[in-house]
Design an enzyme around this catalytic site. Structure first.
Site: not given
Length: 169
Positions: A105, A115, A146
């Protein structure tokens, strides 16, 4: 005081659980137990944030590492990366559901409030792979929004992070 049962580390003290959850550690189980991953337990033990017992005896960091390592040959390298990330102020959680070692994170984001930004896969410096494995990792990371990072740990324990991404013309 946390208890080591096989390769599971369980904390049952409500105050300690509250403290650890607030700082992004562990997975709550039935709101009364906190399950800690081996790297979390090692980190917390080394930093004297929790005591861990096995069969009624307190286990110090070196002994805990000795107990957990035979069950997981890559634990040492993963612990070095976890420790490095936490030391830099990041929260690292398991990335198992994404096929990586950690999901990380951005600083200031708490677990459950946002997220993760990165997926990190830890490998030793002599790691060999194929372009297909790299491609799968990158595509999976992008599909869940990501960034894919490989953490390379050398023989001296130094870590180099490489971000890999797919470029489309």
């Amino acid at each position: 005081m946390a208890t080591l049962l096989k390769d599971k580390i369980i904390e049952n003290d409500p105050e300690t659980i509250s403290y650890l959850v607030e700082r992004g550690f562990g997975e709550l189980h039935r709101d009364t137990l906190l399950l800690l991953s081996p790297v979390e337990a090692l980190y917390l033990s080394e930093n004297k944030k929790i005591d861990i017992i096995q069969k009624g005896k307190k286990i110090k960091f070196p002994k805990l590492l000795d107990i957990l390592s035979p069950k997981d040959k890559d634990l040492g390298n993963r612990y070095l990366v976890f420790k490095d990330l936490r030391g830099k102020g990041y929260i690292a959680r398991t990335g198992l559901k994404y096929g990586s070692h950690f999901r990380v994170y951005t600083k200031g984001i708490r677990v459950g409030e946002g997220h993760s930004t990165w997926l990190i896969h830890v490998v030793p410096e002599n790691y060999h792979t194929s372009i297909y494995e790299l491609s799968r990792a990158i595509r999976l990371a992008h599909s869940v929004r990501k960034q894919m990072i490989f953490a390379i740990v050398d023989s001296e324990g130094d870590i180099t992070y490489y971000e890999l991404e797919r470029i489309t013309p």
